[in-house]
Design a protein around this motif. Structure first.
Motif, PDB file in Angstrom:
ATOM      1  N   ALA A  35       0.875  -1.258   0.099  1.00 12.48           N
ATOM      2  CA  ALA A  35       0.178  -0.267  -0.147  1.00 12.48           C
ATOM      3  C   ALA A  35       0.927   1.382  -0.090  1.00 12.48           C
ATOM      4  N   LEU A  36       2.098   1.224   0.678  1.00 17.79           N
ATOM      5  CA  LEU A  36       2.828   2.381   0.929  1.00 17.79           C
ATOM      6  C   LEU A  36       3.544   2.746  -0.320  1.00 17.79           C
ATOM      7  N   ALA A  37       3.793   1.733  -1.322  1.00 18.43           N
ATOM      8  CA  ALA A  37       4.257   1.830  -2.409  1.00 18.43           C
ATOM      9  C   ALA A  37       3.541   2.471  -3.667  1.00 18.43           C
ATOM     10  N   ALA A  38       2.090   2.291  -3.488  1.00 19.98           N
ATOM     11  CA  ALA A  38       0.860   2.620  -4.297  1.00 19.98           C
ATOM     12  C   ALA A  38       0.476   3.888  -3.923  1.00 19.98           C
ATOM     13  N   THR A  39      -0.200   4.342  -4.992  1.00 16.35           N
ATOM     14  CA  THR A  39      -1.073   5.536  -4.711  1.00 16.35           C
ATOM     15  C   THR A  39      -2.721   5.253  -5.158  1.00 16.35           C
ATOM     16  N   GLY A  40      -3.407   6.225  -4.824  1.00 10.85           N
ATOM     17  CA  GLY A  40      -5.032   6.224  -5.197  1.00 10.85           C
ATOM     18  C   GLY A  40      -5.812   5.221  -4.642  1.00 10.85           C
ATOM     19  N   ARG A  41      -6.502   4.444  -5.729  1.00 13.68           N
ATOM     20  CA  ARG A  41      -7.472   3.462  -5.335  1.00 13.68           C
ATOM     21  C   ARG A  41      -6.574   2.210  -5.075  1.00 13.68           C
ATOM     22  N   ARG A  44      -5.781   2.319  -1.633  1.00 14.18           N
ATOM     23  CA  ARG A  44      -7.024   1.970  -0.493  1.00 14.18           C
ATOM     24  C   ARG A  44      -7.009   0.453  -0.597  1.00 14.18           C
ATOM     25  N   ASN A  45      -6.824  -0.277  -1.692  1.00 17.75           N
ATOM     26  CA  ASN A  45      -7.495  -1.688  -1.861  1.00 17.75           C
ATOM     27  C   ASN A  45      -6.305  -2.360  -1.190  1.00 17.75           C
ATOM     28  N   TRP A  46      -5.309  -1.874  -1.117  1.00 22.10           N
ATOM     29  CA  TRP A  46      -4.230  -2.972  -0.308  1.00 22.10           C
ATOM     30  C   TRP A  46      -4.483  -2.610   1.432  1.00 22.10           C
ATOM     31  N   LEU A  47      -4.606  -1.378   1.658  1.00 21.87           N
ATOM     32  CA  LEU A  47      -5.061  -1.242   2.773  1.00 21.87           C
ATOM     33  C   LEU A  47      -6.230  -1.865   3.521  1.00 21.87           C
ATOM     34  N   LEU A  48      -7.396  -1.967   2.827  1.00 21.70           N
ATOM     35  CA  LEU A  48      -8.393  -2.849   2.892  1.00 21.70           C
ATOM     36  C   LEU A  48      -8.103  -4.382   3.019  1.00 21.70           C
ATOM     37  N   CYS A  95      -9.745  -1.637  10.518  1.00 19.15           N
ATOM     38  CA  CYS A  95      -9.629  -0.820   9.503  1.00 19.15           C
ATOM     39  C   CYS A  95      -9.521   0.692   9.541  1.00 19.15           C
ATOM     40  N   ALA A  96     -10.118   1.344  10.660  1.00 18.27           N
ATOM     41  CA  ALA A  96      -9.795   2.714  11.181  1.00 18.27           C
ATOM     42  C   ALA A  96      -8.336   2.803  11.493  1.00 18.27           C
ATOM     43  N   GLY A  97      -7.804   1.923  12.159  1.00 20.02           N
ATOM     44  CA  GLY A  97      -6.467   1.917  12.659  1.00 20.02           C
ATOM     45  C   GLY A  97      -5.565   1.838  11.540  1.00 20.02           C
ATOM     46  N   VAL A  98      -5.926   0.909  10.658  1.00 21.96           N
ATOM     47  CA  VAL A  98      -4.710   0.866   9.495  1.00 21.96           C
ATOM     48  C   VAL A  98      -4.806   2.153   8.494  1.00 21.96           C
ATOM     49  N   PHE A  99      -6.024   2.676   8.247  1.00 19.45           N
ATOM     50  CA  PHE A  99      -6.276   3.877   7.634  1.00 19.45           C
ATOM     51  C   PHE A  99      -5.696   5.097   7.958  1.00 19.45           C
TER      52      PHE A  99
END
Length: 257
Positions: A35-41, A44-48, A95-99
């Motif tokens: 997720a940290l190596a990506a951007t945008g959607r 978000r998908n990796w964080l989910l 989810c809230a903590g990871v985001f």
């Protein structure tokens, strides 16, 4: 007071529950790195995916361990809606903590807020899951041990989120996952040792579902989700690999964007 046994099936449930916690932690860490190596959607998908993996690992750890929980003098059943609600609570709070940290990876405040939110969610999941237990008797809790279990959950969650931001190499992720799995297991068993049960013998049937008819199939299903998702993440190319592949396909002389 009824005698509490936290390992009625021997070492099987503690070891298997620890493995579930480690698997969820490892998968969550790898997804956060992506997720940290990506951007945008894509981020978000990796964080989910990271949040669902961590939450699933923690919930599966708890209820796999609960398969080995027994109280002398009474059967145990589980309230189905409350048990499912504990899974939802874990998902939402993690989810809230990871985001929180995924959106602002360089902020200490975001890390502390994310750790507090995730830790309280883990503790809430645990005690909501315990509230789903149905038995012949009255359940009580030692407040000091309850507070200690919540503190362990918050510290472990904060450390896990910090590791997700700071650790990159697969070897370091493996070590961090083993430590995180131990922390989650410690929180669970600290919370379980806070429990006391005063049994009231009764021949009345207990409401709810048995562990083997409901909790076990659900835990197996979520465990399968973890392993399938782990395979997907392992086979999915990282950002650097995608860039290298794109460069190899680019015609010679074509400028790099």
């Amino acid at each position: 007071m009824g005698h509490l046994d936290h390992a009625t099936l021997g070492w099987l449930t503690p070891v298997l529950s620890y493995a579930m916690a480690c698997t969820g932690a490892a998968l969550g860490l790898r997804c956060t790195v992506r997720a940290l190596a990506a951007t945008g959607r894509v981020r978000r998908n990796w964080l989910l995916t990271a949040a669902s993996a961590i939450a699933t690992g923690i919930w599966t750890m708890h209820f796999t361990a609960m398969l080995g929980f027994g109280v002398s003098g009474t059967d145990i059943r589980y309230d189905v809606p409350l048990t499912l609600a504990s899974l939802v609570v874990a998902m939402l709070f993690v989810c809230a903590g990871v985001f929180a940290v995924g959106r602002h990876p360089g902020r200490v405040q975001a890390l502390l807020l994310g750790g507090l939110t995730t830790g309280l969610g883990v503790a809430g999941m645990h005690y909501l899951g315990m509230a789903a237990v149905r038995l012949h008797g009255e359940v009580s809790y030692d407040p000091v041990r309850v507070a200690l279990s919540v503190l362990i959950a918050v510290v472990a969650a904060t450390a896990a989120l910090w590791a997700a931001l700071a650790i990159r190499s697969p070897a370091a992720v493996t070590v961090a996952s083993l430590i995180m799995g131990a922390a989650v297991s410690s929180m669970h068993y600290t919370g379980m040792y806070a429990v006391g049960v005063r049994v009231t013998p009764s021949g009345e049937p207990l409401p709810g579902a048995s562990a083997m008819s409901f909790v076990f199939p659900l835990a197996v299903g979520l465990g399968a989700y973890l392993f399938v998702t782990s395979a997907f993440v392992a086979l999915s190319p990282a950002a650097g690999e995608r860039h290298t592949s794109a460069s190899a396909r680019r015609p010679a002389g074509h400028p790099v964007p």
